[in-house]
Design an enzyme around this catalytic site. Structure first.
Site, PDB file in Angstrom:
ATOM      1  N   PRO A  43       0.844  -1.195   0.000  1.00  0.00           N
ATOM      2  CA  PRO A  43       0.000   0.000   0.000  1.00  0.00           C
ATOM      3  C   PRO A  43       0.882   1.249   0.000  1.00  0.00           C
ATOM      4  CG  PRO A  43      -0.570  -1.487   1.807  1.00  0.00           C
ATOM      5  CD  PRO A  43       0.726  -1.955   1.249  1.00  0.00           C
ATOM      6  N   LYS A  44       0.390   2.329  -0.605  1.00  0.00           N
ATOM      7  CA  LYS A  44       1.105   3.603  -0.564  1.00  0.00           C
ATOM      8  C   LYS A  44       0.550   4.429   0.591  1.00  0.00           C
ATOM      9  CE  LYS A  44       2.654   7.553  -3.251  1.00  0.00           C
ATOM     10  NZ  LYS A  44       2.465   8.466  -2.101  1.00  0.00           N
ATOM     11  N   TRP A  45       1.341   4.561   1.633  1.00  0.00           N
ATOM     12  CA  TRP A  45       0.917   5.265   2.838  1.00  0.00           C
ATOM     13  C   TRP A  45       0.925   6.771   2.608  1.00  0.00           C
ATOM     14  CZ3 TRP A  45      -0.716   2.594   7.126  1.00  0.00           C
ATOM     15  CH2 TRP A  45      -0.522   1.218   7.083  1.00  0.00           C
ATOM     16  N   GLY A 191      -2.634   4.880  -2.993  1.00  0.00           N
ATOM     17  CA  GLY A 191      -2.531   3.947  -4.093  1.00  0.00           C
ATOM     18  C   GLY A 191      -1.697   2.760  -3.666  1.00  0.00           C
TER      19      GLY A 191
END
Length: 373
Positions: A43-45, A191
């Site tokens: 996951p893009k934090w 994203g």
């Protein structure tokens, strides 16, 4: 952050020392295809990039520039000392998790010059650190070590770690990555990331991929700011009507070429005549109005003393823009101007046209309650 927050000399004895330029990402428009096992997905934090340096009791929270984050997040220091190895450098993200997901606006409020406010917010809105790479361990500089091996070492370090420290989920499964991309935006994620298993850690290089959500919407162009070089339009001020019919400042569209900036100035000129007569943002200079109604122009902690003046326009122009996502009803990043929409009435530009992600609990990403502070 002020200049006084620059890194100070330390006796930290780690293979990599601050200031340090982390590995960066480049945008991709889709999740890449690759043989299973060649790429790992995360996951893009949506937080502050943070490199944790620890050497015994000394801990530095590094940022992606030359200003550390240590003083703004004092609540992170003791957990790092108690749970991470005595000498290590760990790459990750500082986030603030709420019952509605990640909250970047609340995280941004943590950057404040007053120590009393920093300490109060550390208790009221504590941060979490999510690790996603290991740069150094003990005497070993791991930057030449393939990412797959760095990840295995990181997993070993985080076996018994508890909140507020976390290890980001990861998968080689492209289908699961696509599921994360769709489902977890509602928890505040930007994203997904794609990282080649065999790659070394390339400081300051854009060697990993980020795949972010892309959408379009029609928005009112209610004003503009002149470009910093004084030539043409630097950004368009965008607005949407709320349920009460009030035009709210939602963000800007920017990044125009030099030629396009001049063209825009000519295109907008007819709408500047008598623009303030009935302009909904005429009171932009009132700081309280700015805070309560999202009006442009008032100073903020992010402006850094920059000129925030703007040229009002009659609220008649509609532009179609591309955007990535929202935070608290505002654009998370500047929008991209796509085209004018002369067929659209400004009154039709409302929040209800936006594709709003359904809120989802962070625990669902981890499969348990590990993200509960």
């Amino acid at each position: 952050m002020s200049l006084t927050d620059a890194y100070r000399p330390s006796r930290m004895d780690t293979p990599v020392t601050p200031p340090f330029a982390p590995m960066l990402s480049k945008a991709a428009d889709k999740i890449p295809d690759a043989p299973v096992g060649d790429i790992l997905f995360e996951p893009k934090w949506d937080g502050f990039r943070c490199i944790v340096f620890r050497d015994g009791d000394e801990v530095i929270l590094g940022s992606r520039n030359d200003k550390p984050l240590t003083r703004y997040f004092p609540e992170m220091l003791d957990p790092i000392r108690s749970m991470l190895p005595d000498r290590c450098v760990v790459d990750g993200e500082l986030v603030v998790a709420t019952d509605k997901g990640l909250d970047f606006d609340v995280l941004g409020q943590r950057i404040h010059p007053a120590e009393s406010r920093i300490n109060r917010l550390a208790a009221e809105t504590p941060a979490s650190f999510v690790a996603f790479d290991l740069i150094a361990l003990g005497d070993d500089d791991l930057r030449e070590t393939p990412f797959g091996e760095r990840r295995r070492l990181l997993e070993g370090l985080f076996t018994d770690v508890v909140p507020p420290l976390h290890l980001t989920p990861i998968t080689p499964d492209r289908d699961l990555c696509a599921d994360w991309f769709q489902r977890f935006e509602g928890a505040g994620f930007d994203g997904v990331m794609a990282k080649p298993v065999a790659d070394p850690y390339l400081s300051n290089k854009r060697s990993i991929l980020k795949i972010k959500h892309q959408r379009t919407a029609d928005m009112v162009v209610a004003g503009y700011r002149v470009h910093k070089d004084g030539n043409g339009v630097g950004s368009l001020l965008l607005g949407l009507h709320n349920d009460d019919g009030q035009l709210q400042h939602i963000g800007v569209a920017s990044s125009f070429s030099a030629a396009r900036r001049v063209e825009l100035l000519d295109e907008l000129a007819p709408y500047a005549d008598r623009a303030l007569d009935d302009h909904p943002w005429a009171a932009w200079g009132n700081a309280r109005a700015h805070e309560e109604s999202r009006m442009p122009g008032a100073p903020s902690r992010w402006s850094g003393g920059k000129d925030q003046s703007w040229v009002p326009l009659r609220c008649e122009l509609v532009a179609e823009v591309g955007y990535q996502g929202l935070t608290s009803g505002r654009l998370r990043h500047p929008a991209k101007f796509l085209r004018w929409r002369p067929d659209k009435d400004a009154d039709q530009c409302r929040y209800d046209q936006l594709d709003q992600a359904v809120p989802i609990e962070l625990e669902q990403l981890f499969g348990d309650d590990r993200f509960s502070n």
